[in-house]
Design a protein around this motif. Structure first.
Motif, mmCIF file in Angstrom:
data_model
loop_
_atom_site.group_PDB
_atom_site.id
_atom_site.type_symbol
_atom_site.label_atom_id
_atom_site.label_comp_id
_atom_site.label_asym_id
_atom_site.label_seq_id
_atom_site.Cartn_x
_atom_site.Cartn_y
_atom_site.Cartn_z
ATOM 1 N N LEU A 153 0.798 -1.550 0.168
ATOM 2 C CA LEU A 153 0.058 -0.272 0.318
ATOM 3 C C LEU A 153 0.781 1.089 0.039
ATOM 4 O O LEU A 153 0.327 2.168 -0.296
ATOM 5 N N VAL A 154 1.463 0.939 0.711
ATOM 6 C CA VAL A 154 3.103 2.363 0.852
ATOM 7 C C VAL A 154 3.671 2.493 -0.574
ATOM 8 O O VAL A 154 3.438 3.775 -0.908
ATOM 9 N N LEU B 260 2.406 7.167 -6.848
ATOM 10 C CA LEU B 260 0.637 7.589 -7.521
ATOM 11 C C LEU B 260 1.803 9.752 -7.064
ATOM 12 O O LEU B 260 1.242 10.410 -7.431
ATOM 13 N N TYR B 261 2.006 9.984 -5.851
ATOM 14 C CA TYR B 261 2.986 10.682 -5.753
ATOM 15 C C TYR B 261 4.573 11.729 -6.741
ATOM 16 O O TYR B 261 4.011 12.017 -6.920
ATOM 17 N N GLN B 262 4.873 10.066 -7.406
ATOM 18 C CA GLN B 262 5.334 10.320 -8.332
ATOM 19 C C GLN B 262 4.769 10.700 -9.190
ATOM 20 O O GLN B 262 5.643 11.660 -10.333
ATOM 21 N N VAL B 263 3.943 10.103 -9.941
ATOM 22 C CA VAL B 263 3.441 10.256 -11.219
ATOM 23 C C VAL B 263 2.644 11.174 -11.351
ATOM 24 O O VAL B 263 2.384 11.831 -12.922
ATOM 25 N N THR B 264 2.386 11.524 -10.304
ATOM 26 C CA THR B 264 1.633 12.358 -10.175
ATOM 27 C C THR B 264 2.097 13.899 -10.208
ATOM 28 O O THR B 264 1.152 15.079 -10.618
ATOM 29 N N THR C 91 12.372 -13.207 -1.832
ATOM 30 C CA THR C 91 11.884 -12.264 -2.639
ATOM 31 C C THR C 91 11.721 -10.878 -2.369
ATOM 32 O O THR C 91 11.565 -9.741 -2.492
ATOM 33 N N GLY C 92 12.205 -11.323 -0.776
ATOM 34 C CA GLY C 92 12.183 -10.609 0.707
ATOM 35 C C GLY C 92 11.102 -8.822 0.526
ATOM 36 O O GLY C 92 9.964 -9.733 0.021
ATOM 37 N N CYS C 93 10.956 -8.311 1.556
ATOM 38 C CA CYS C 93 10.109 -7.043 1.635
ATOM 39 C C CYS C 93 10.940 -6.227 0.649
ATOM 40 O O CYS C 93 9.576 -5.428 -0.725
ATOM 41 N N VAL C 94 11.464 -5.091 1.370
ATOM 42 C CA VAL C 94 11.239 -4.123 0.021
ATOM 43 C C VAL C 94 12.151 -4.217 -0.732
ATOM 44 O O VAL C 94 11.002 -3.523 -2.207
ATOM 45 N N GLN C 95 12.697 -5.275 -1.441
ATOM 46 C CA GLN C 95 13.383 -5.620 -2.656
ATOM 47 C C GLN C 95 11.451 -5.597 -3.282
ATOM 48 O O GLN C 95 11.892 -5.519 -4.912
ATOM 49 N N GLN C 96 10.683 -7.192 -3.048
ATOM 50 C CA GLN C 96 10.084 -6.450 -4.040
ATOM 51 C C GLN C 96 8.795 -5.636 -4.261
ATOM 52 O O GLN C 96 8.164 -5.422 -5.288
ATOM 53 N N ALA C 97 9.135 -4.503 -3.394
ATOM 54 C CA ALA C 97 8.043 -3.281 -4.051
ATOM 55 C C ALA C 97 8.501 -2.590 -3.774
ATOM 56 O O ALA C 97 8.058 -1.670 -4.700
#
Length: 437
Positions: free
Chosen positions: A135-136, A142-146, A202-208
């Motif tokens: 979700l984050v 969205l913060y970046q593409v907008t 696959t990890g946590c931050v790595q996958q996201a």
């Protein structure tokens, strides 16, 4: 997924002796104060003070365990890069000592409500909940593409943010679309003659954030004859928790990771994030005092392999397409010092047609990322990054190849701030390109 060698790891620590936060720090007594570590320590090279050297910090750790002094700011400035371990003739297990010290410091000085809340949000929620992390990641995309990110940066708002939030925002990479963050298939068959069955973290931050790296890793493994299984239910390995002094959660995540991967029936667990790989190879020590898990952790640790370590066991399978690129290689600390893997990545890159590898000065010197060090100690991390980017630009390379997401974020930020057009690539991206990916 049993171990190949039963003697490949040291004996478990004795429950008696000098301890911090219930963890053995008897290793401080192995230090003979010879000083060989001084020239290898990045923070000592910048600060020049004895208490900011490995041997000086060992004295502080011993004093902390004996209840004599607690000059913790010098321990907080340690990168935990473990470069001192590489040069230490006495085999001092410095990485384990500094983690034990940080766990005790966290117990004694948890900070105020704001700091405790931030730590819970990161260590207790985001890193342990794939759904929350997803979700984050979607919100940041969205913060970046907008173009809101561009507006925020141009407004100067970041300068008034509290704490190290501005440093966090500056490190944000372009967040990938949902397709790249989606889970991989549970099983990917080997191409051609099957060599072995491996499980992929696959990890946590790595996958996201770097889901494309996981896809490239699985693809390159499959093309080299490995059947790849991606166990469902896996998540954070607990590396950042251990580095940050949260030993309880680190232990819980280690048990969860072991139990999940035991079900995969794989001959090896392959990892493409250096901090995770080094930490998972150390599960045997983390859980040594747990009778129900000690033997399982030891077997698991022996099965963990860095992606370069796994692929370099045999020559790469062809055909390999030319990759016309002049590149230099940065050794992540927890690959070269934490896992003692130095030649394997270079051996793999040397097999790629058209790729010219230029050696980097101080290639095994920390870039300042060091887990979350660039967020907790941004000033010192920035000094180390400036040194690293200067060496990168000296090579004239078009790209920096490395093997850790933290290094990728840090190096990309440093090169971006200098206005350099040098790309930062994970080694699996280069290998995948050679296979037409």
């Amino acid at each position: 997924m049993g171990p190949e060698r039963t003697d490949a790891l040291p004996a478990a620590p004795s429950p008696a002796g000098l301890r911090l936060h219930g963890l053995s720090v008897d290793g401080v007594n192995q230090c003979v104060h010879c000083g060989l570590c001084l020239s290898a320590c990045p923070t000592f090279s910048l600060l020049g003070t004895e208490m900011d050297s490995p041997r000086g910090r060992i004295v502080l750790i011993k004093s902390l365990a004996e209840g004599r002094i607690d000059l913790v700011e010098h321990l907080s400035l340690c990168l935990d890069c473990r470069a001192c371990e590489t040069v230490c003739p006495a085999g001092v297990p410095y990485g384990r000592l500094i983690e034990a010290a940080r766990a005790e410091i966290e117990r004694q000085r948890p900070g105020g409500p704001v700091r405790r809340s931030v730590r819970w949000l990161n260590f207790g929620l985001l890193l342990t909940s794939p759904r929350a992390l997803a979700l984050v990641a979607a919100a940041l995309r969205l913060y970046q593409v907008t173009r809101l990110q561009r507006l925020v940066r141009a407004s100067g708002l970041l300068r008034i943010l509290p704490g190290t939030l501005a440093a966090w925002e500056a490190l944000l990479p372009p967040l990938p679309p949902a397709a790249d963050r989606a889970p991989l298939p549970e099983q990917i068959p080997a191409a051609g003659a099957r060599r072995a069955r491996v499980a992929l973290l696959t990890g946590c931050v790595q996958q996201a954030v770097f889901g494309a790296h996981n896809r490239a890793t699985a693809s390159v493994l499959a093309k080299n004859g490995y059947e790849v299984v991606i166990p469902r239910g896996q998540g954070c390995c607990g590396a950042l928790h251990a580095h940050g002094g949260d030993r309880a959660r680190a232990g819980a995540l280690a048990r969860q990771t072991i139990a999940t991967f035991e079900q995969a029936g794989a001959e090896a667990v392959v990892v493409n994030t250096s901090g995770c790989g080094a930490h998972m190879k150390g599960y045997w020590h983390l859980l040594a005092d747990d009778p129900a898990w000690a033997a399982r952790a030891r077997a698991f640790s022996l099965s963990v392999r860095d992606i370069s370590e796994q692929l370099a066991r045999e020559p790469l399978r062809g055909p390999l397409l030319p990759v016309p690129l002049t590149a230099t290689y940065h050794d992540p600390c927890h690959v070269v010092h934490g896992q003692r893997i130095r030649g394997e990545p270079r051996k793999l890159l040397a097999q790629i047609p058209g790729l010219e590898l230029v050696e980097l000065r101080e290639a095994d010197w920390c870039c300042g990322s060091a887990g979350i060090y660039n967020l907790t100690q941004p000033e010192m991390a920035g000094r180390l990054l400036e040194r690293k980017t200067r060496h990168v630009l000296e090579t004239g390379a078009e790209a920096v190849v490395t093997a850790n997401p933290g290094c990728i974020l840090q190096l990309a930020q440093g090169l971006r701030e200098r206005g350099a057009g040098v790309r930062v690539l994970h080694i699996v991206e280069v290998l995948n390109r050679a296979y037409g990916g």
